[in-house]
Scaffold this active site. Structure first.
Site, PDB file in Angstrom:
ATOM      1  N   ASN A 234       1.808   3.032  -2.522  1.00  0.00           N
ATOM      2  CA  ASN A 234       1.210   4.012  -3.451  1.00  0.00           C
ATOM      3  C   ASN A 234      -0.018   4.646  -2.818  1.00  0.00           C
ATOM      4  O   ASN A 234      -0.220   5.858  -2.925  1.00  0.00           O
ATOM      5  CB  ASN A 234       0.830   3.326  -4.767  1.00  0.00           C
ATOM      6  CG  ASN A 234       1.992   3.297  -5.742  1.00  0.00           C
ATOM      7  OD1 ASN A 234       2.398   4.334  -6.232  1.00  0.00           O
ATOM      8  ND2 ASN A 234       2.522   2.136  -6.002  1.00  0.00           N
TER       9      ASN A 234
ATOM     10  N   HIS B 196       1.585   1.674 -13.474  1.00  0.00           N
ATOM     11  CA  HIS B 196       2.420   0.565 -13.942  1.00  0.00           C
ATOM     12  C   HIS B 196       3.885   0.998 -13.817  1.00  0.00           C
ATOM     13  O   HIS B 196       4.227   2.116 -14.229  1.00  0.00           O
ATOM     14  CB  HIS B 196       2.073   0.217 -15.397  1.00  0.00           C
ATOM     15  CG  HIS B 196       2.875  -0.920 -15.945  1.00  0.00           C
ATOM     16  ND1 HIS B 196       2.638  -2.238 -15.582  1.00  0.00           N
ATOM     17  CD2 HIS B 196       3.918  -0.945 -16.805  1.00  0.00           C
ATOM     18  CE1 HIS B 196       3.520  -3.018 -16.199  1.00  0.00           C
ATOM     19  NE2 HIS B 196       4.310  -2.258 -16.934  1.00  0.00           N
TER      20      HIS B 196
ATOM     21  N   GLY C  72       0.798  -1.221   0.000  1.00  0.00           N
ATOM     22  CA  GLY C  72       0.000   0.000   0.000  1.00  0.00           C
ATOM     23  C   GLY C  72       0.831   1.272   0.000  1.00  0.00           C
ATOM     24  O   GLY C  72       0.334   2.333   0.380  1.00  0.00           O
TER      25      GLY C  72
ATOM     26  N   ASP D 298      -2.747  -2.816 -18.915  1.00  0.00           N
ATOM     27  CA  ASP D 298      -1.754  -1.748 -19.195  1.00  0.00           C
ATOM     28  C   ASP D 298      -1.934  -1.147 -20.585  1.00  0.00           C
ATOM     29  O   ASP D 298      -0.956  -0.834 -21.272  1.00  0.00           O
ATOM     30  CB  ASP D 298      -0.322  -2.328 -19.091  1.00  0.00           C
ATOM     31  CG  ASP D 298      -0.118  -3.035 -17.766  1.00  0.00           C
ATOM     32  OD1 ASP D 298       0.599  -4.061 -17.756  1.00  0.00           O
ATOM     33  OD2 ASP D 298      -0.688  -2.590 -16.770  1.00  0.00           O
TER      34      ASP D 298
ATOM     35  N   ASN E 259      -4.724   3.184 -13.341  1.00  0.00           N
ATOM     36  CA  ASN E 259      -3.787   2.211 -12.765  1.00  0.00           C
ATOM     37  C   ASN E 259      -2.395   2.799 -12.867  1.00  0.00           C
ATOM     38  O   ASN E 259      -2.131   3.684 -13.688  1.00  0.00           O
ATOM     39  CB  ASN E 259      -3.853   0.893 -13.568  1.00  0.00           C
ATOM     40  CG  ASN E 259      -2.851  -0.144 -13.067  1.00  0.00           C
ATOM     41  OD1 ASN E 259      -2.769  -0.384 -11.854  1.00  0.00           O
ATOM     42  ND2 ASN E 259      -2.095  -0.737 -13.979  1.00  0.00           N
TER      43      ASN E 259
HETATM   44  C1  GRF Z   1       4.880  -2.078  -6.888  1.00  0.00           C
HETATM   45  O1  GRF Z   1       5.576  -3.087  -7.604  1.00  0.00           O
HETATM   46  C2  GRF Z   1       4.470  -1.001  -7.812  1.00  0.00           C
HETATM   47  O2  GRF Z   1       5.424  -0.860  -8.847  1.00  0.00           O
HETATM   48  C3  GRF Z   1       3.176  -1.477  -8.375  1.00  0.00           C
HETATM   49  O3  GRF Z   1       2.571  -2.204  -7.307  1.00  0.00           O
HETATM   50  C4  GRF Z   1       3.588  -2.697  -6.421  1.00  0.00           C
HETATM   51  C5  GRF Z   1       3.361  -2.449  -4.962  1.00  0.00           C
HETATM   52  O4  GRF Z   1       2.728  -1.262  -4.779  1.00  0.00           O
HETATM   53  N1  GRF Z   1       2.383  -0.386  -8.830  1.00  0.00           N
HETATM   54  P1  GRF Z   1       2.235  -0.793  -3.297  1.00  0.00           P
HETATM   55  O5  GRF Z   1       3.457  -0.596  -2.449  1.00  0.00           O
HETATM   56  O6  GRF Z   1       1.364  -1.905  -2.727  1.00  0.00           O
HETATM   57  O7  GRF Z   1       1.500   0.458  -3.564  1.00  0.00           O
END
Ligand code: GRF
Length: 202
Positions: A14, A110, A12, A151, A108
């Site tokens: 992001n 990527h 989590g 994607d 999303n």
């Molecule tokens: C990471 O590999 C990121 O590149 C992709 O999702 C994975 C984990 O994301 N978008 P998060 O730390 O759970 O947000």
């Protein structure tokens, strides 16, 4: 107001970056109304609950088929007044009914510069291994609209990072992840601004 649901499967980070940006007022006109994860132990659920945001474990495995799962997802989104979905480290395919219901309102992130190094099977460390194998001198992250193909939807915003001599996949992944944490809030800020009611001309 952009009432965002964030879907994630893992740590989590992001989501955390988006949450901090919203809390700091860096994404005017947006709030996080719901967090969903297919993984009951995912860090993203803990972060959301600590911030007082409704957070649910919702997985295809809890339902007899994809259609009933899709209906459950759509009713959870509806129940929380969600009008925009952000996939953030979400490792499952979004049911077509949900993609259709949120066409143009689902994005999303990527961990590569799409259209390079994207598509089915290109997720996590495999992306960075492919970038290094390709000899690309730059990589980065992409926020894009979600459609029925992995994607593949229109690109909202990208952030480039250098590929450095001697990079391991893990080192590149870490550099790209940092870029993701800047990119996602910036992309959502742009989207929220576009959707803000046109300012009254005085
Ligand atoms: C990471 O590999 C990121 O590149 C992709 O999702 C994975 C984990 O994301 N978008 P998060 O730390 O759970 O947000």
């Amino acid at each position: 107001m952009l009432n965002i649901a964030v879907f994630g499967s893992g740590a989590g980070s992001n989501f955390q970056a988006i949450l901090v940006a919203v809390q700091q007022g860096d994404i005017p006109g947006a709030r996080i109304s719901l967090v969903v994860s297919n993984n009951s132990g995912a860090g993203i659920l803990g972060i959301a609950r600590a911030a007082g945001i409704p957070a649910f474990h919702l997985s295809q495995k809890q339902y007899p088929d994809e259609r009933s799962f899709a209906r459950a997802v759509l009713s959870a989104l509806e129940a929380h007044g969600v009008n925009f979905v952000a996939l953030a480290g979400y490792m499952k395919r979004v049911p077509p009914e949900v993609v259709a219901a949120f066409r143009g309102r689902m994005v999303n992130i990527h961990p590569a510069l799409l259209p390079r190094h994207g598509g089915g099977g290109m997720y996590g460390i495999r992306v960075h291994e492919a970038v290094l194998r390709s000899g690309d001198t730059a990589s980065g992250a992409t926020v894009h609209y979600v459609d029925e193909e992995y994607d593949h939807g229109a690109i909202v915003l990208q952030q480039e990072v250098p590929v450095l001599a001697g990079d391991t996949p893990a080192a590149l992944a870490a550099r790209v992840l940092e870029a993701e944490h800047r990119l996602y809030p910036a992309a959502l800020r742009m989207i929220a601004a576009e959707r803000a009611p046109a300012l009254k001309r005085t």
